[in-house]
Scaffold this motif. Structure first.
Motif, PDB file in Angstrom:
ATOM      1  N   UNK A 148      15.199  41.332  -4.981  1.00 18.21           N
ATOM      2  CA  UNK A 148      16.654  41.484  -4.910  1.00 18.21           C
ATOM      3  C   UNK A 148      17.216  40.915  -3.612  1.00 18.21           C
ATOM      4  N   UNK A 149      16.542  41.275  -2.541  1.00 24.51           N
ATOM      5  CA  UNK A 149      16.956  40.829  -1.202  1.00 24.51           C
ATOM      6  C   UNK A 149      16.892  39.296  -1.094  1.00 24.51           C
ATOM      7  N   UNK A 150      15.821  38.715  -1.614  1.00 22.04           N
ATOM      8  CA  UNK A 150      15.671  37.257  -1.569  1.00 22.04           C
ATOM      9  C   UNK A 150      16.775  36.579  -2.370  1.00 22.04           C
ATOM     10  N   UNK A 151      17.027  37.134  -3.558  1.00 23.63           N
ATOM     11  CA  UNK A 151      18.040  36.561  -4.435  1.00 23.63           C
ATOM     12  C   UNK A 151      19.402  36.555  -3.738  1.00 23.63           C
ATOM     13  N   UNK A 152      19.739  37.684  -3.145  1.00 21.06           N
ATOM     14  CA  UNK A 152      21.029  37.804  -2.463  1.00 21.06           C
ATOM     15  C   UNK A 152      21.136  36.821  -1.303  1.00 21.06           C
ATOM     16  N   UNK A 154      19.410  34.048  -0.753  1.00 20.28           N
ATOM     17  CA  UNK A 154      19.405  32.647  -1.194  1.00 20.28           C
ATOM     18  C   UNK A 154      20.794  32.234  -1.685  1.00 20.28           C
ATOM     19  N   UNK A 155      21.406  33.117  -2.452  1.00 20.22           N
ATOM     20  CA  UNK A 155      22.748  32.814  -2.986  1.00 20.22           C
ATOM     21  C   UNK A 155      23.773  32.684  -1.864  1.00 20.22           C
ATOM     22  N   UNK A 156      23.618  33.546  -0.870  1.00 15.66           N
ATOM     23  CA  UNK A 156      24.536  33.522   0.263  1.00 15.66           C
ATOM     24  C   UNK A 156      24.510  32.157   0.965  1.00 15.66           C
ATOM     25  N   UNK A 157      23.349  31.540   0.987  1.00 17.27           N
ATOM     26  CA  UNK A 157      23.230  30.231   1.640  1.00 17.27           C
ATOM     27  C   UNK A 157      23.412  29.070   0.665  1.00 17.27           C
TER      28      UNK A 157
END
Ligand SMILES: *Cc1c(COP(=O)(O)O)cnc(C)c1O
Length: 342
Positions: A148-152, A154-157
């Motif tokens: 979840x943390x990675x997904x968030x 990655x999307x932020x960048x």
């Protein structure tokens, strides 16, 4: 091959879905007789070599990834996220196929054992060579949080991540083994092999689910027998059935017809040994036997246990088909992390 489908509409639907892939597997994978083992075991044993699919030392996950990476590319993804054990073959092959198609790979790998070879050798070494981003966790619950943390982030960048479940066993990955089942059906027809049983290891369940769907759609001439490497047979059967159902939904195959006709998965849980990823004397003996009689290398986590099952089930006539096909699902790179036990 003349496909003996039950319902033309479903047959055509499936063939259509099977086109949605990147082409990586050298098809068909080899199918041959294990003469020496057959003589020793007084039965007729064949091997279907899905360890030589092509790309990064091969394995069953490549067939699933043909469909998963195609879907990722269709959705505009630039990064894949997946998970598995620290010596996961699935993680290694996900990274390889992702890299081949220009995607980055984020791996959330669970680490429990205090064995240093696991951290340096085998699949982990290969993942490092391919420059995967590796995130180690020690707890089952941490996995989903980390993903979840990675997904968030990655999307932020501005990246577009694509999540692939454990073992690639969802409705898309399973298409790879529907395709493989059809391929095997064609090989059996060509060689005129009847009344046979395919024995394979079962982990996340997609491989077995795909074979059963193929068998069902095209009336293929083999039984499918799973050897669990992780959970008890009730849980494993439910898992395989759930994947079958979710895949048939995705393929838009009608409920009414399914309920009357779908076979229940046959899965044995007697060969798990001390647990997933842990090896025992039986498994090591099977690995050594096949290595010295056939020059075929099996792994301690999946295929070694499935082979123990094959030998036991045939010797005790629990499986009494005219011939047996061992599905080699890969996993060979993992043996280098088990050097001390082998
Ligand atoms: C993943 C894997 C399996 C199990 O396949 P599932 O589709 O997860 O049941 C078997 N053998 C090897 C070598 C694997 O890597």
């Amino acid at each position: 091959m003349f496909l003996k489908y039950k319902r033309k509409g479903d047959h055509l639907k499936v063939l259509n879905f099977l086109q949605n892939r990147v082409k990586l597997v050298s098809e068909p994978t080899p199918f041959r007789n294990l003469n020496n083992l057959s003589r020793e075991n007084e039965s007729s044993i064949y091997i279907k070599e899905d360890d030589v699919t092509g790309i990064c030392l091969g394995g069953n996950k490549v067939r699933k990834l043909e469909y998963l990476i195609y879907d990722a590319i269709q959705k505009g993804a630039d990064t894949v996220i997946t998970t598995g054990g620290i010596q996961s073959n699935h993680a290694r092959l996900t990274t390889a196929v992702a890299r081949k198609y220009g995607l980055k790979s984020e791996l959330v790998l669970k680490y429990g054992e205090e064995r240093s070879q696991f951290r340096q050798n085998g699949n982990l070494l290969l993942n490092n060579l391919m420059d995967a981003n590796i995130h180690l966790v020690t707890d089952e619950f941490e996995i989903q949080n980390k993903i979840q943390e990675l997904e968030t982030s990655l999307k932020k960048y501005g990246n577009i991540p694509y999540k692939i479940p454990l073992g690639g066993s969802n409705e898309i990955g399973t298409l790879g083994y529907i395709r493989a089942g059809k391929e095997l059906g064609e090989q059996l027809e060509y060689k005129d092999i009847k009344n046979t049983a395919v024995i394979l290891p079962v982990g996340s369940g997609g491989t077995m689910a795909g074979l059963l769907i193929a068998k069902w759609i095209w009336n293929l001439n083999f039984k499918v027998i799973g050897i669990s490497v992780t959970r008890n047979s009730t849980v494993m059967s439910e898992t395989v059935e759930a994947i079958i159902n979710e895949t048939l939904d995705f393929l838009d195959i009608k409920e009414d017809f399914r309920e009357q006709n779908l076979p229940k998965p046959t899965i044995y849980d007697d060969y798990i040994g001390p647990g997933y990823g842990k090896t025992d004397q039986q498994t090591i003996e099977s690995i050594k036997l096949i290595a010295k009689t056939e020059g075929v290398i099996l792994d301690p986590v999946y295929t070694g246990k499935a082979m123990t099952g094959l030998l036991d089930l045939t010797e005790n006539k629990i499986v009494s088909n005219d011939s047996i096909i061992f599905l080699h699902t890969g996993g060979v790179p993992a043996i280098f992390a088990y050097q001390d036990q082998l």
